[in-house]
Design a protein around this motif. Structure first.
Motif, PDB file in Angstrom:
ATOM      1  N   LYS A   1       0.840  -1.207   0.000  1.00 27.51           N
ATOM      2  CA  LYS A   1       0.000   0.000   0.000  1.00 27.51           C
ATOM      3  C   LYS A   1       0.871   1.252   0.000  1.00 27.51           C
ATOM      4  CE  LYS A   1      -3.355   2.934   0.979  1.00 27.51           C
ATOM      5  NZ  LYS A   1      -4.377   3.356  -0.009  1.00 27.51           N
ATOM      6  N   THR A   2       1.920   1.250   0.807  1.00 25.46           N
ATOM      7  CA  THR A   2       2.818   2.409   0.898  1.00 25.46           C
ATOM      8  C   THR A   2       3.539   2.640  -0.423  1.00 25.46           C
ATOM      9  OG1 THR A   2       3.149   1.919   3.248  1.00 25.46           O
ATOM     10  CG2 THR A   2       4.709   3.440   2.212  1.00 25.46           C
ATOM     11  N   LEU A   3       3.983   1.559  -1.056  1.00 23.83           N
ATOM     12  CA  LEU A   3       4.673   1.673  -2.346  1.00 23.83           C
ATOM     13  C   LEU A   3       3.728   2.208  -3.424  1.00 23.83           C
ATOM     14  CD1 LEU A   3       7.218   1.165  -4.033  1.00 23.83           C
ATOM     15  CD2 LEU A   3       6.400  -1.167  -4.414  1.00 23.83           C
ATOM     16  N   ILE A   4       2.509   1.692  -3.474  1.00 26.21           N
ATOM     17  CA  ILE A   4       1.531   2.163  -4.471  1.00 26.21           C
ATOM     18  C   ILE A   4       1.236   3.644  -4.271  1.00 26.21           C
ATOM     19  CG2 ILE A   4      -0.889   1.973  -5.204  1.00 26.21           C
ATOM     20  CD1 ILE A   4      -0.680  -1.035  -4.645  1.00 26.21           C
ATOM     21  N   LEU A   5       1.100   4.047  -3.010  1.00 24.20           N
ATOM     22  CA  LEU A   5       0.835   5.460  -2.704  1.00 24.20           C
ATOM     23  C   LEU A   5       1.985   6.339  -3.179  1.00 24.20           C
ATOM     24  CD1 LEU A   5      -1.211   7.327  -1.287  1.00 24.20           C
ATOM     25  CD2 LEU A   5       0.099   6.994   0.822  1.00 24.20           C
ATOM     26  N   SER A   6       3.219   5.861  -2.987  1.00 25.16           N
ATOM     27  CA  SER A   6       4.385   6.624  -3.417  1.00 25.16           C
ATOM     28  C   SER A   6       4.458   6.704  -4.937  1.00 25.16           C
ATOM     29  CB  SER A   6       5.658   5.982  -2.864  1.00 25.16           C
ATOM     30  OG  SER A   6       6.804   6.727  -3.195  1.00 25.16           O
ATOM     31  N   ILE A   7       4.150   5.595  -5.616  1.00 28.26           N
ATOM     32  CA  ILE A   7       4.159   5.593  -7.087  1.00 28.26           C
ATOM     33  C   ILE A   7       3.113   6.563  -7.631  1.00 28.26           C
ATOM     34  CG2 ILE A   7       3.668   4.177  -9.129  1.00 28.26           C
ATOM     35  CD1 ILE A   7       4.846   1.789  -7.575  1.00 28.26           C
ATOM     36  N   LYS A   8       1.924   6.564  -7.014  1.00 26.71           N
ATOM     37  CA  LYS A   8       0.856   7.463  -7.464  1.00 26.71           C
ATOM     38  C   LYS A   8       1.224   8.931  -7.273  1.00 26.71           C
ATOM     39  CE  LYS A   8      -3.165   4.434  -6.924  1.00 26.71           C
ATOM     40  NZ  LYS A   8      -4.449   4.212  -6.198  1.00 26.71           N
ATOM     41  N   SER A   9       2.053   9.200  -6.266  1.00 31.35           N
ATOM     42  CA  SER A   9       2.472  10.588  -6.034  1.00 31.35           C
ATOM     43  C   SER A   9       3.529  11.038  -7.035  1.00 31.35           C
ATOM     44  CB  SER A   9       3.027  10.736  -4.623  1.00 31.35           C
ATOM     45  OG  SER A   9       4.278  10.074  -4.500  1.00 31.35           O
TER      46      SER A   9
ATOM     47  N   LEU B   1       9.688   9.774  -7.692  1.00 29.28           N
ATOM     48  CA  LEU B   1      10.591   8.674  -8.010  1.00 29.28           C
ATOM     49  C   LEU B   1      11.632   8.461  -6.918  1.00 29.28           C
ATOM     50  CD1 LEU B   1      11.393   6.563 -10.128  1.00 29.28           C
ATOM     51  CD2 LEU B   1      12.885   8.284 -11.159  1.00 29.28           C
ATOM     52  N   THR B   2      12.096   9.527  -6.301  1.00 27.71           N
ATOM     53  CA  THR B   2      13.147   9.419  -5.283  1.00 27.71           C
ATOM     54  C   THR B   2      12.677   8.612  -4.081  1.00 27.71           C
ATOM     55  OG1 THR B   2      13.870  11.619  -5.950  1.00 27.71           O
ATOM     56  CG2 THR B   2      14.800  10.733  -3.924  1.00 27.71           C
ATOM     57  N   ILE B   3      11.521   8.976  -3.538  1.00 31.03           N
ATOM     58  CA  ILE B   3      10.986   8.275  -2.371  1.00 31.03           C
ATOM     59  C   ILE B   3      10.623   6.841  -2.733  1.00 31.03           C
ATOM     60  CG2 ILE B   3       9.183   8.277  -0.619  1.00 31.03           C
ATOM     61  CD1 ILE B   3      11.283  10.536  -0.383  1.00 31.03           C
ATOM     62  N   THR B   4      10.073   6.634  -3.933  1.00 25.79           N
ATOM     63  CA  THR B   4       9.727   5.285  -4.386  1.00 25.79           C
ATOM     64  C   THR B   4      10.965   4.405  -4.489  1.00 25.79           C
ATOM     65  OG1 THR B   4       7.830   6.123  -5.634  1.00 25.79           O
ATOM     66  CG2 THR B   4       8.650   3.943  -6.233  1.00 25.79           C
ATOM     67  N   ALA B   5      12.038   4.946  -5.061  1.00 22.11           N
ATOM     68  CA  ALA B   5      13.293   4.195  -5.169  1.00 22.11           C
ATOM     69  C   ALA B   5      13.826   3.829  -3.790  1.00 22.11           C
ATOM     70  CB  ALA B   5      14.323   5.003  -5.942  1.00 22.11           C
ATOM     71  N   GLY B   6      13.686   4.745  -2.837  1.00 18.48           N
ATOM     72  CA  GLY B   6      14.120   4.466  -1.469  1.00 18.48           C
ATOM     73  C   GLY B   6      13.308   3.356  -0.827  1.00 18.48           C
ATOM     74  N   LEU B   7      12.004   3.348  -1.087  1.00 17.16           N
ATOM     75  CA  LEU B   7      11.146   2.288  -0.542  1.00 17.16           C
ATOM     76  C   LEU B   7      11.549   0.921  -1.092  1.00 17.16           C
ATOM     77  CD1 LEU B   7       7.571   3.900  -0.653  1.00 17.16           C
ATOM     78  CD2 LEU B   7       8.856   3.247   1.390  1.00 17.16           C
TER      79      LEU B   7
ATOM     80  N   LEU C   1       8.730   5.539   6.033  1.00 11.92           N
ATOM     81  CA  LEU C   1       7.468   4.989   5.550  1.00 11.92           C
ATOM     82  C   LEU C   1       6.335   6.006   5.619  1.00 11.92           C
ATOM     83  CD1 LEU C   1       7.655   1.423   7.150  1.00 11.92           C
ATOM     84  CD2 LEU C   1       7.623   1.923   4.693  1.00 11.92           C
ATOM     85  N   ALA C   2       6.485   6.997   6.491  1.00 13.54           N
ATOM     86  CA  ALA C   2       5.448   8.023   6.642  1.00 13.54           C
ATOM     87  C   ALA C   2       5.462   9.042   5.504  1.00 13.54           C
ATOM     88  CB  ALA C   2       5.629   8.748   7.983  1.00 13.54           C
ATOM     89  N   ILE C   3       6.565   9.161   4.777  1.00 18.01           N
ATOM     90  CA  ILE C   3       6.700  10.223   3.777  1.00 18.01           C
ATOM     91  C   ILE C   3       5.631  10.159   2.689  1.00 18.01           C
ATOM     92  CG2 ILE C   3       8.222  11.227   2.024  1.00 18.01           C
ATOM     93  CD1 ILE C   3      10.605  10.479   3.785  1.00 18.01           C
ATOM     94  N   PRO C   4       5.338   9.007   2.072  1.00 24.07           N
ATOM     95  CA  PRO C   4       4.274   8.987   1.058  1.00 24.07           C
ATOM     96  C   PRO C   4       2.917   9.417   1.615  1.00 24.07           C
ATOM     97  CG  PRO C   4       5.606   7.005   0.902  1.00 24.07           C
ATOM     98  CD  PRO C   4       6.010   7.694   2.162  1.00 24.07           C
ATOM     99  N   TYR C   5       2.619   9.044   2.857  1.00 24.28           N
ATOM    100  CA  TYR C   5       1.354   9.434   3.477  1.00 24.28           C
ATOM    101  C   TYR C   5       1.354  10.930   3.797  1.00 24.28           C
ATOM    102  CZ  TYR C   5       0.639   4.422   3.925  1.00 24.28           C
ATOM    103  OH  TYR C   5       0.495   3.081   3.645  1.00 24.28           O
ATOM    104  N   ALA C   6       2.505  11.442   4.222  1.00 27.00           N
ATOM    105  CA  ALA C   6       2.620  12.879   4.480  1.00 27.00           C
ATOM    106  C   ALA C   6       2.423  13.674   3.194  1.00 27.00           C
ATOM    107  CB  ALA C   6       3.995  13.190   5.087  1.00 27.00           C
TER     108      ALA C   6
END
Length: 430
Positions: A370-378, A381-387, A409-414
């Motif tokens: 869920k966290t990865l999908i949220l990051s991809i939707k945002s 790329l940087t945060i997604t690569a880190g995840l 892990l909180a960054i995509p939700y933030a």
């Protein structure tokens, strides 16, 4: 109060890497970041939250279900009698108290996740304090690395271990207990630095990963760089450069594969059969054993697992090392018996599988996806690569209850919190 709480959260981020330095030992190394987190929790409980923040928290509901299951697992396993005796180990306090401490720390980590969503999702960029703390810890780590390698006396921060983890005489863990901890922190810190356009600092942090001698961290960092730079690598001009360099890469690869280093540390480690124990494949056999024990413990306890921090108590029951290897020595017998020692799977996924059962494992994986999908939707790329790098690294990582993991892990939700509201209004309390 607004300035004070901002300062506290900023200091919390700054001191994240100081997990085995600037600490006080109270059955465990009490960290500055943990003290600041407790203060943040007390203040946070007094704040009023708008529907945008609550909606963002609800989107991470699967992790709260996991937390409930972990707490339930603690209570059930604290009073459960198994058909076999638990392994006799040296407890910090006692069996139930050690498991309780782990449960409390899981709660604290998830509260850090929630609080981080709130603050990182605000217009003010707090993440720069994370980068400053990482930079300070990295500079100090290089000081320890170089000084120890050259046998030069060095000054240790208070709270550090008497004998920090070393390889070939080089201190590899900086302000952490293990090189793998430090390596993952550096990867995530590099991602945050790239995210803030602090490229020079990001490259310095990425380069510092080499000082950890952590194979999984180097591999994870490679994943990060490939994902982060994929848009540049696929450009026509860069492809031409790659084709020009291809002969050099091939020749270099052939030389590497023929080298004694490759034969000893790669080929023998990876391809020597498990039943033949050597100095080269010793760690592979150990990881296979601890993983197999975790797998069987989770299968036998699918709903609630064996309980927080209880994997080591079931080690002897599932330990069948004599059936795995044919050439046991006195050293290997003593090592794999781990008399009086608490074994760990050294793999977060297997740890969750064993200690929280198949149900807990599925909840944990669902949260990561869920966290990865949220990051991809945002489209960050940087945060997604880190995840993705983090998820790779967790395959050879001692524990998932590190505060810096949950802040990241909180960054995509933030990011979602920040962009789902027309205007952020501050209350007078924060």
């Amino acid at each position: 109060m607004k300035i004070k709480i901002s300062l506290i959260f900023g200091l919390f981020l700054f001191f994240l890497p100081f997990t085995q330095a600037l600490t006080v030992n109270v059955f465990f190394p009490l960290k500055i970041s943990e003290l600041l987190l407790v203060v943040l929790i007390l203040i946070f409980m007094q704040l009023k939250f708008d529907r945008f923040f609550l909606k963002t928290l609800w989107s991470a509901k699967v992790i709260y279900v996991f937390l409930f299951l972990a707490i339930l697992s603690f209570f059930v396993n604290s009073h459960w009698s198994y058909t076999y005796p638990p392994k006799i180990i040296d407890y910090r306090i006692n069996r139930q108290a050690d498991s309780l401490l782990r449960t409390i720390y899981i709660i604290l980590n998830i509260l850090a996740f929630v609080i981080s969503i709130y603050f990182i999702g605000r217009p003010k960029n707090y993440l720069k304090l994370w980068v400053y703390g990482a930079l300070a810890a990295s500079i100090y780590a290089w000081y320890l690395f170089i000084s120890s390698g050259l046998n030069i006396p060095f000054i240790k921060m208070f709270g550090m271990q008497e004998n920090p983890q070393t390889i070939m005489g080089f201190i590899r863990a900086g302000t952490f207990k293990e090189g793998n901890f430090f390596g993952l922190f550096l990867i995530l810190s590099s991602a945050v630095a790239f995210y803030l356009n602090k490229d020079r600092v990001a490259w310095f942090l990425m380069f510092t990963i080499l000082s950890t001698f952590s194979t999984i961290s180097i591999i994870s960092a490679a994943f990060f760089l490939i994902i982060y730079f994929k848009k540049y690598l696929l450009r026509k001009r860069n492809l031409k450069i790659f084709l020009l360099l291809l002969p050099v890469i091939i020749i270099g690869s052939v030389i590497f594969f023929k080298s004694l280093f490759y034969q000893k540390y790669v080929e023998e480690k990876l391809f020597t059969p498990l039943n033949t124990l050597t100095t080269s494949n010793f760690s592979k056999v150990d990881r296979y054993l601890t993983g197999k024990i975790a797998l069987e413990a989770g299968i036998d306890n699918p709903i609630l697992g064996v309980g927080p921090f209880n994997y080591g108590l079931h080690y002897d029951h599932y330990n069948n090392i004599d059936e795995i290897i044919d050439n046991q020595s006195e050293f290997s017998i003593n090592f794999f018996n781990r008399k009086g020692k608490r074994a760990i799977p050294n793999n977060v996924y297997m740890e969750v599988w064993a200690e929280y059962g198949i149900v807990g494992f599925l909840l944990f994986i669902a949260f990561l996806i869920k966290t990865l999908i949220l990051s991809i939707k945002s489209k960050n790329l940087t945060i997604t690569a880190g995840l993705i790098a983090m998820y790779v690294s967790l395959n050879a990582f001692p524990s998932f209850i590190m505060l810096f993991i949950w802040v990241y892990l909180a960054i995509p939700y933030a990011h979602k919190f920040y962009h789902t509201q027309p205007k952020i209004k501050y209350s007078g309390q924060n």
